[in-house]
Scaffold this active site. Sequence first.
Site, PDB file in Angstrom:
ATOM      1  N   ASP A 183      10.671 -20.644   2.731  1.00 41.85           N
ATOM      2  CA  ASP A 183      11.594 -19.596   2.286  1.00 41.85           C
ATOM      3  C   ASP A 183      12.266 -20.021   0.986  1.00 41.85           C
ATOM      4  OD1 ASP A 183      12.876 -17.154   2.448  1.00 41.85           O
ATOM      5  OD2 ASP A 183      14.471 -17.881   3.775  1.00 41.85           O
TER       6      ASP A 183
HETATM    7  P1  ATP Z   1      18.320 -16.204   3.960  1.00 43.37           P
HETATM    8  O1  ATP Z   1      18.745 -16.323   5.362  1.00 43.37           O
HETATM    9  O2  ATP Z   1      17.366 -15.137   3.723  1.00 43.37           O
HETATM   10  O3  ATP Z   1      17.929 -17.538   3.413  1.00 43.37           O
HETATM   11  P2  ATP Z   1      20.771 -16.511   2.673  1.00 43.37           P
HETATM   12  O4  ATP Z   1      20.278 -17.797   2.115  1.00 43.37           O
HETATM   13  O5  ATP Z   1      21.615 -15.663   1.793  1.00 43.37           O
HETATM   14  O6  ATP Z   1      19.583 -15.677   3.142  1.00 43.37           O
HETATM   15  P3  ATP Z   1      22.082 -18.052   4.692  1.00 43.37           P
HETATM   16  O7  ATP Z   1      21.207 -19.194   4.351  1.00 43.37           O
HETATM   17  O8  ATP Z   1      22.269 -17.747   6.124  1.00 43.37           O
HETATM   18  O9  ATP Z   1      21.572 -16.758   4.010  1.00 43.37           O
HETATM   19  O10 ATP Z   1      23.492 -18.247   4.026  1.00 43.37           O
HETATM   20  C1  ATP Z   1      24.513 -17.275   4.105  1.00 43.37           C
HETATM   21  C2  ATP Z   1      25.542 -17.568   3.029  1.00 43.37           C
HETATM   22  O11 ATP Z   1      26.107 -18.849   3.234  1.00 43.37           O
HETATM   23  C3  ATP Z   1      24.972 -17.571   1.626  1.00 43.37           C
HETATM   24  O12 ATP Z   1      25.901 -16.979   0.767  1.00 43.37           O
HETATM   25  C4  ATP Z   1      24.828 -19.023   1.294  1.00 43.37           C
HETATM   26  O13 ATP Z   1      24.972 -19.259  -0.075  1.00 43.37           O
HETATM   27  C5  ATP Z   1      25.938 -19.664   2.105  1.00 43.37           C
HETATM   28  N1  ATP Z   1      25.530 -21.014   2.539  1.00 43.37           N
HETATM   29  C6  ATP Z   1      24.476 -21.321   3.326  1.00 43.37           C
HETATM   30  N2  ATP Z   1      24.378 -22.651   3.524  1.00 43.37           N
HETATM   31  C7  ATP Z   1      25.414 -23.200   2.841  1.00 43.37           C
HETATM   32  C8  ATP Z   1      25.873 -24.552   2.623  1.00 43.37           C
HETATM   33  N3  ATP Z   1      25.248 -25.591   3.162  1.00 43.37           N
HETATM   34  N4  ATP Z   1      26.966 -24.734   1.856  1.00 43.37           N
HETATM   35  C9  ATP Z   1      27.605 -23.670   1.300  1.00 43.37           C
HETATM   36  N5  ATP Z   1      27.235 -22.393   1.459  1.00 43.37           N
HETATM   37  C10 ATP Z   1      26.161 -22.139   2.224  1.00 43.37           C
HETATM   38 MG    MG Z   2      18.767 -18.572   5.123  1.00 44.40          MG
END
Ligand code: ATP
Ligand code: MG
Length: 281
Positions: free
Chosen positions: A136
Amino acid sequence: LTRYEMEFREIERLGEGGFGVVYKVQREKDKLLFAVKQINITGKDEERMLREVKALESLDHSGIVRYFDAWKEKDSYGKGSFLYIQLELCQAKTLKHWLDDTNRNKNRPSNEIVEKIEQITSALAYIHGKKITHRDLKPENIFLSAEQGNPVKVGDFGLAKIMERDSESHTAEAGTRAYFAPEQSTTHYTNKVDIYALGVIVYEMFNFIPPGSTRKYLINDAKECKFPEKMKLEHAQWCKAVRQMLSEDPDKRPTARALLGKVKLWEKLSTDIDEPRPSCC
Ligand code: ATP
Ligand code: MG
Ligand code: MG
């Protein structure tokens, strides 16, 4: 109280993605900050998921988001199960933001592009070396730290496979589709799907692509070696690399290791004057 409630204080909700909700938290005992990803896994193969996420804890590389711990809990009614993944807290800024900002002001220095590509490739080489496929890879999942030199941190690696049954709706998302290799909709694919995604990202980095639907056509052009004139003139070696990374045949895409070697070589060459210009495709 659940383990999550006992150990951490929730500071804010960072957001929500295809795999669940992410919170910024502070660990009570030492006041350290983390991100915790909470995923509903009710009725799924809970033990397998937990086991596979725990395997990611062994990964340690400056270019990937650290997975510190993972555990499973029932909700307060005891009905649903949640998987908690305790992660290194990253800056809110991602490669997506950087691409959008630099698209707007049309200023994206080549040295910053190459530096980022090298760091992402190095992170991929590391996880591929550990037999893990990201699956991903996209700008939203690549965090940029505020530190000098903007080191990148690749996040969400390995999760797409573990959450497989949940990723159906997620993979259908229009914006995300662009990074998916053609063979990724089948059951037979390798870590070369990450190289395809990297190819799309590299292409995006070297061009100013207005947000919207045209990107799909641009990628198709890249596969046929029809690159924008500016990219052909100034970054011919990258045109060639992008075309290889976007090969329909996964075996024709370079490995992350091989690509990393090339990037390092090009960086060395670019400091030598009178270097002959490599041709495009
Ligand atoms: P997908 O699930 O399709 O990868 P995404 O990356 O937007 O989509 P998540 O990975 O669930 O979704 O993250 C949700 C939000 O939290 C996003 O805005 C992401 O930038 C933030 N986020 C995720 N992991 C972290 C982290 N380790 N530190 C800071 N922010 C985070
Ligand atoms: Mg994600
Ligand atoms: Mg993500």
